[in-house]
Design an enzyme around this catalytic site. Structure first.
Site, PDB file in Angstrom:
ATOM      1  N   TYR A 114      -3.184 -12.137   8.375  1.00  0.00           N
ATOM      2  CA  TYR A 114      -3.600 -10.893   9.033  1.00  0.00           C
ATOM      3  C   TYR A 114      -2.641 -10.409  10.103  1.00  0.00           C
ATOM      4  CZ  TYR A 114      -8.078 -10.996   6.657  1.00  0.00           C
ATOM      5  OH  TYR A 114      -9.046 -10.978   5.686  1.00  0.00           O
ATOM      6  N   GLU A 162     -19.008  -8.226   9.096  1.00  0.00           N
ATOM      7  CA  GLU A 162     -17.801  -8.867   9.616  1.00  0.00           C
ATOM      8  C   GLU A 162     -18.179  -9.934  10.660  1.00  0.00           C
ATOM      9  OE1 GLU A 162     -14.831  -9.369   8.877  1.00  0.00           O
ATOM     10  OE2 GLU A 162     -13.932  -9.936  10.776  1.00  0.00           O
ATOM     11  N   TRP A 163     -18.897 -10.945  10.221  1.00  0.00           N
ATOM     12  CA  TRP A 163     -19.251 -12.118  11.026  1.00  0.00           C
ATOM     13  C   TRP A 163     -19.758 -11.723  12.416  1.00  0.00           C
ATOM     14  CZ3 TRP A 163     -20.009 -15.100   7.225  1.00  0.00           C
ATOM     15  CH2 TRP A 163     -19.147 -15.138   6.153  1.00  0.00           C
ATOM     16  N   TRP A 169      -8.160  -7.571   1.719  1.00  0.00           N
ATOM     17  CA  TRP A 169      -9.459  -7.800   2.347  1.00  0.00           C
ATOM     18  C   TRP A 169      -9.868  -6.497   2.979  1.00  0.00           C
ATOM     19  CZ3 TRP A 169     -13.022 -11.507   1.987  1.00  0.00           C
ATOM     20  CH2 TRP A 169     -14.169 -11.315   2.792  1.00  0.00           C
ATOM     21  N   ASN A 224      -4.111 -16.605   3.523  1.00  0.00           N
ATOM     22  CA  ASN A 224      -4.766 -15.457   4.160  1.00  0.00           C
ATOM     23  C   ASN A 224      -3.942 -15.097   5.382  1.00  0.00           C
ATOM     24  OD1 ASN A 224      -6.760 -15.949   2.291  1.00  0.00           O
ATOM     25  ND2 ASN A 224      -8.367 -16.409   3.762  1.00  0.00           N
ATOM     26  N   ASN A 255     -12.596 -21.696   1.908  1.00  0.00           N
ATOM     27  CA  ASN A 255     -11.879 -20.616   2.563  1.00  0.00           C
ATOM     28  C   ASN A 255     -11.691 -20.931   4.043  1.00  0.00           C
ATOM     29  OD1 ASN A 255     -10.888 -17.711   2.606  1.00  0.00           O
ATOM     30  ND2 ASN A 255     -12.460 -17.642   4.201  1.00  0.00           N
ATOM     31  N   GLU A 256     -10.467 -20.889   4.500  1.00  0.00           N
ATOM     32  CA  GLU A 256     -10.124 -20.974   5.917  1.00  0.00           C
ATOM     33  C   GLU A 256     -10.827 -22.107   6.658  1.00  0.00           C
ATOM     34  OE1 GLU A 256     -10.572 -17.136   7.759  1.00  0.00           O
ATOM     35  OE2 GLU A 256      -8.927 -16.298   6.595  1.00  0.00           O
ATOM     36  N   ARG A 266     -11.632 -11.283  -6.154  1.00  0.00           N
ATOM     37  CA  ARG A 266     -11.964 -12.574  -5.531  1.00  0.00           C
ATOM     38  C   ARG A 266     -13.343 -12.472  -4.889  1.00  0.00           C
ATOM     39  NH1 ARG A 266      -9.990 -15.042   0.032  1.00  0.00           N
ATOM     40  NH2 ARG A 266     -11.101 -16.996  -0.163  1.00  0.00           N
ATOM     41  N   GLN A 287     -21.098 -11.941   3.287  1.00  0.00           N
ATOM     42  CA  GLN A 287     -20.690 -10.663   3.863  1.00  0.00           C
ATOM     43  C   GLN A 287     -21.149  -9.454   3.056  1.00  0.00           C
ATOM     44  OE1 GLN A 287     -16.464 -12.266   4.523  1.00  0.00           O
ATOM     45  NE2 GLN A 287     -16.724 -10.907   6.268  1.00  0.00           N
ATOM     46  N   GLU A 339      -5.931 -13.038   1.091  1.00  0.00           N
ATOM     47  CA  GLU A 339      -6.520 -12.035   1.993  1.00  0.00           C
ATOM     48  C   GLU A 339      -5.427 -11.425   2.847  1.00  0.00           C
ATOM     49  OE1 GLU A 339      -9.842 -13.102   4.559  1.00  0.00           O
ATOM     50  OE2 GLU A 339     -10.667 -14.375   2.971  1.00  0.00           O
ATOM     51  N   HIS A 348     -17.293 -20.079   1.456  1.00  0.00           N
ATOM     52  CA  HIS A 348     -16.749 -19.111   2.414  1.00  0.00           C
ATOM     53  C   HIS A 348     -17.706 -19.065   3.612  1.00  0.00           C
ATOM     54  CE1 HIS A 348     -13.926 -15.451   2.731  1.00  0.00           C
ATOM     55  NE2 HIS A 348     -14.584 -15.491   3.861  1.00  0.00           N
TER      56      HIS A 348
HETATM   57  C1  BGC Z   1     -12.203 -14.238   6.546  1.00  0.00           C
HETATM   58  C2  BGC Z   1     -13.029 -13.030   6.166  1.00  0.00           C
HETATM   59  C3  BGC Z   1     -13.052 -12.049   7.324  1.00  0.00           C
HETATM   60  C4  BGC Z   1     -11.636 -11.589   7.598  1.00  0.00           C
HETATM   61  C5  BGC Z   1     -11.493 -10.570   8.697  1.00  0.00           C
HETATM   62  C6  BGC Z   1     -10.962 -13.912   7.317  1.00  0.00           C
HETATM   63  O1  BGC Z   1     -10.883 -14.804   8.394  1.00  0.00           O
HETATM   64  O2  BGC Z   1     -11.938 -15.040   5.433  1.00  0.00           O
HETATM   65  O3  BGC Z   1     -14.293 -13.471   5.806  1.00  0.00           O
HETATM   66  O4  BGC Z   1     -13.910 -10.988   7.108  1.00  0.00           O
HETATM   67  O5  BGC Z   1     -10.849 -12.707   7.945  1.00  0.00           O
HETATM   68  O6  BGC Z   1     -11.876 -11.081   9.926  1.00  0.00           O
END
Ligand code: BGC
Length: 456
Positions: free
Chosen positions: A307, A411-412, A404, A305, A162-163, A73, A16, A373, A118
């Protein structure tokens, strides 16, 4: 109150931010391949240059210092270190790059937390079957040993993977992340399983070969939303919420922290659906073999992580299609009172992290937790004076918090259209100028206050 020694961090990931996708002998990763295929990523964006942290690491270090972070990180690019994914060939330039990053952090009194994986599998390994192939686990273990051996004298906090949920589901069920496979109802469970096997092998390698001398800690980063029944008085809704949590947090946390196996509700839901659809050939959810290193107990802390949150009711899948959605039979609903951040999936529910942390405390034996995150996205017109972002914190054993992300980055599937940074990065500028957001300044003030309270 934040405990003494609390880690104040920010997180990034190699693909990223680094760019330099073929610099100095780096091998391609599945994200290089994925982004170079047409129509995969928003606006045909890619991480070829990204924030150019491969060349501009010094700028990142300035950002880290400007915030006063105690921890940072980062992730290592497997194919930058081992271009074909195996230890047959080591790219010394890659080793030098990460040595410099780690050494500079330590000189500045910033503790590195290093993620080995990751999302960016070496393409050479994808060509041999990738995470669907059982042999990837021992290749990951060799890579992990190489990293422990090379960097472990200085790195004491490790995340293996990661995830795994996101890699497995978005990459192999939905096909919206690399490697872009759409094999619903089967591949994701296999991939998740191989990731757990890989993680367990690496943890055992660390435990027996490196821990005695290096004295670090190793875990895997598990992502999960907090979920609640849409109607708490309705048993169907309660059961759907339990299923969804089992298919997210439970999928990876139960084997590692609770039972050494997948949650029973997950397996029975998958098997019942297989039977309903006449799917033969054994359970689609693999089983752990007794001949392999045990997965239970392979985490020295819980890396979470978080969100967002969801309300849940039954439904969501097409009952007659073989896929994870129909297996879990849980439809996610957003509470209209929750503000939505820049991206549609990210409702802002700070309370959810408190509930999830308490749930982890109660079900996973009160582990030490790092929030590895947590973040909030901005899209559309740039606002440097962005809204303040905050996090709830409770009487659970939380050791640290990593926002994060340090920088706006790739962003993917959303490319650079979605901004998660504490620093804005100007992608139209060849120097990728970094500018602190208001949220970054607020975060720095919190850290500063914590530090001065501690020194009293
Ligand atoms: C990931 C990050 C991503 C973030 C926001 C997480 O799922 O580890 O790489 O940028 O979420 O989407």
């Amino acid at each position: 109150m934040f405990p003494c020694g609390f880690a104040w961090g920010a997180a990034t990931a190699a693909y990223q931010i680094e760019g330099g996708w073929e610099a100095d002998g780096k091998g391609a990763s599945i994200w290089d391949t994925f982004c170079h295929e047409k129509g995969r990523v928003f606006g045909e964006h890619n991480g070829d240059i990204a924030c150019n942290s491969y060349e501009l690491w010094d700028r990142d270090l300035e950002c880290i210092q400007q915030l006063g972070l105690t921890h940072y990180r980062l992730s290592l690019s497997w194919s930058r270190l081992l271009p074909d994914g195996t230890t047959e060939h080591v790219n010394q330039k890659g080793v030098q790059y990460y040595n410099k990053v780690i050494d500079d952090l330590l000189v500045c009194n910033v503790t590195p937390m290093v993620t080995l994986y990751h999302f960016d599998l070496p393409q050479a390994l994808q060509d041999k079957g990738g995470w669907k192939s059982a042999s990837v686990a021992s290749l990951f273990d060799s890579y992990a040993r190489f990293c422990f051996q090379t960097f472990g004298d200085r790195v004491k906090l490790w995340i293996t993977i990661n995830e795994p949920y996101v890699c497995a589901k978005l990459g192999h069920e939905d096909g919206i992340h690399a490697p872009g496979l759409k094999e619903p109802g089967t591949a994701a469970y296999l991939v998740g399983h191989n990731m757990l096997r890989a993680h367990a092998m690496a943890w055992h390698s660390y435990d027996s070969l490196y821990r005695p001398k290096q004295k670090g800690a190793v875990s895997l980063a598990i992502n999960s939303d907090w979920v609640e029944p849409l109607h708490p008085g309705c048993p169907d809704h309660v059961a759907a919420a339990e299923r969804l949590l089992a298919f997210s947090l439970g999928w990876f946390a139960w084997p590692v922290f609770v039972t050494g196996d997948y949650p029973e509700i997950m397996r029975s839901a998958i098997d019942a659906q297989s039977e309903r659809l006449g799917h033969s050939g054994g359970s689609r959810l693999p089983s752990f073999s007794e001949d392999e290193p045990q997965v239970l107990g392979t985490a020295d802390f819980f890396a979470l992580n978080y969100y967002t949150s969801r309300k849940v009711k039954p439904g969501g899948g097409h009952g007659r299609t073989l896929c994870m959605k129909s297996d879990r039979d849980a439809e996610e609903v957003l509470d209209p009172s929750w503000p939505i951040s820049g991206v549609s999936w990210l409702a802002v529910v700070p309370d959810g992290i408190r509930k999830l942390l308490n749930y982890i405390k109660d079900t996973c034996n009160n582990p030490a937790v790092y929030i590895t995150e947590n973040g909030f996205a901005q899209v559309g017109p740039l606002q440097i004076e962005d809204e303040r972002r905050s996090v709830g914190e409770d009487k659970v054993n939380v050791r640290g918090y990593f926002a994060w992300s340090l920088l706006d980055n790739f962003e993917w599937a959303d490319g650079t259209s979605v901004r998660f940074g504490l620093f804005h990065v100007d992608f139209s500028d060849t120097q990728r100028r970094r500018t602190v957001y208001r949220s970054g300044q607020e975060y720095a003030k919190m850290i500063q206050k914590y530090k001065s309270d501690q020194s009293r």
